[in-house]
Design a protein around this motif. Structure first.
Motif, PDB file in Angstrom:
ATOM      1  N   GLU A   1      57.241 -15.371  82.179  1.00  0.00           N
ATOM      2  CA  GLU A   1      58.559 -14.859  82.572  1.00  0.00           C
ATOM      3  C   GLU A   1      59.501 -14.677  81.389  1.00  0.00           C
ATOM      4  OE1 GLU A   1      59.975 -15.931  86.800  1.00  0.00           O
ATOM      5  OE2 GLU A   1      59.079 -17.778  85.979  1.00  0.00           O
TER       6      GLU A   1
ATOM      7  N   ARG B   1      52.990  -9.037  87.102  1.00  0.00           N
ATOM      8  CA  ARG B   1      54.241  -8.974  86.342  1.00  0.00           C
ATOM      9  C   ARG B   1      54.634  -7.513  86.212  1.00  0.00           C
ATOM     10  NH1 ARG B   1      54.204 -11.761  80.487  1.00  0.00           N
ATOM     11  NH2 ARG B   1      52.730 -10.093  80.056  1.00  0.00           N
TER      12      ARG B   1
ATOM     13  N   SER C   1      64.308  -6.615  81.932  1.00  0.00           N
ATOM     14  CA  SER C   1      64.113  -7.601  82.988  1.00  0.00           C
ATOM     15  C   SER C   1      62.675  -7.497  83.480  1.00  0.00           C
ATOM     16  CB  SER C   1      65.087  -7.362  84.145  1.00  0.00           C
ATOM     17  OG  SER C   1      64.843  -6.102  84.746  1.00  0.00           O
TER      18      SER C   1
ATOM     19  N   GLU D   1      55.223 -12.359  90.173  1.00  0.00           N
ATOM     20  CA  GLU D   1      54.756 -12.904  91.444  1.00  0.00           C
ATOM     21  C   GLU D   1      53.460 -13.652  91.187  1.00  0.00           C
ATOM     22  OE1 GLU D   1      54.267  -9.771  94.309  1.00  0.00           O
ATOM     23  OE2 GLU D   1      56.223  -8.912  93.849  1.00  0.00           O
TER      24      GLU D   1
ATOM     25  N   THR E   1      59.856  -8.981  86.887  1.00  0.00           N
ATOM     26  CA  THR E   1      59.553  -9.799  88.056  1.00  0.00           C
ATOM     27  C   THR E   1      58.151 -10.346  87.857  1.00  0.00           C
ATOM     28  OG1 THR E   1      58.656  -7.925  89.311  1.00  0.00           O
ATOM     29  CG2 THR E   1      61.002  -8.419  89.609  1.00  0.00           C
TER      30      THR E   1
END
Length: 188
Positions: free
Chosen positions: A70, A94, A81, A85, A83
């Motif tokens: 992350e 990602r 940015s 999961e 995300t």
């Protein structure tokens, strides 16, 4: 027979220089014996792109930074940015977005191994390549030194109007240089 102060200093310098050379030679021999000749065998010898970074920090300290899937946006100016999961493990997904949110690339984490300090990810959307797989590995060099190794393979470059193959490789090279340098600096 006694040596003058100047002769003693000269002899000490000579001995120190020889010791430095012996230590460097010993390190190189050990690295070759342990890791092999081909980029210290840390990556696939057929990789299309390879980036290595020697870090004056322990492999554990560097891996702590590299393994954080992350934190990529903290180490790359090209990622605004993301995300993630599925956490830090194989099977995670990602998605990294550009700072202006006009582009993205989606990655599937296909391998993640804390013991080997490595992970691999396939880029499934967002690059002009077919079957691109990237890999990170942190190699312990001993004496509080380590090496970040990143390598990439892809089957083919997909011709497109936005970027040539040479531009893409240059972009990847500079991106990974920034990424590995920033991760090395962040290790404590």
């Amino acid at each position: 027979m006694t040596l003058s102060r100047k002769q003693k200093h000269s002899n000490n310098n000579l001995i120190n220089n020889k010791m430095k050379n012996v230590n460097i030679l010993n390190l190189l021999v050990i690295l070759v014996m342990v890791f092999g000749f081909n980029q210290l065998n840390a990556q696939n010898p057929d990789a299309r792109l390879v980036k290595t970074k020697i870090v004056n920090k322990s492999a554990d300290a560097v891996w702590k930074v590299v393994r954080d899937l992350e934190a990529v946006a903290e180490h790359s100016s090209l990622i605004g940015s993301l995300t993630l999961e599925g956490g830090n493990q194989a099977g995670a997904i990602r998605v990294c977005y550009t700072p202006d949110k006009s582009g993205f690339f989606k990655e599937n984490i296909i391998a993640f191994d804390d013991d080997k300090r490595s992970y691999s990810y396939a880029i499934v959307e967002g690059t002009p390549t077919k079957n691109m797989i990237n890999n990170f590995k942190v190699v312990d060099l001993g004496y509080n030194k380590s090496m970040i190794v990143w390598w990439s393979n892809f089957e083919a470059f997909m011709e497109n109007p936005k970027m040539t193959k040479e531009q893409f490789i240059g972009f990847m090279d500079s991106s990974i240089e920034e990424w590995t340098s920033n991760m090395a600096a962040a290790a404590k």
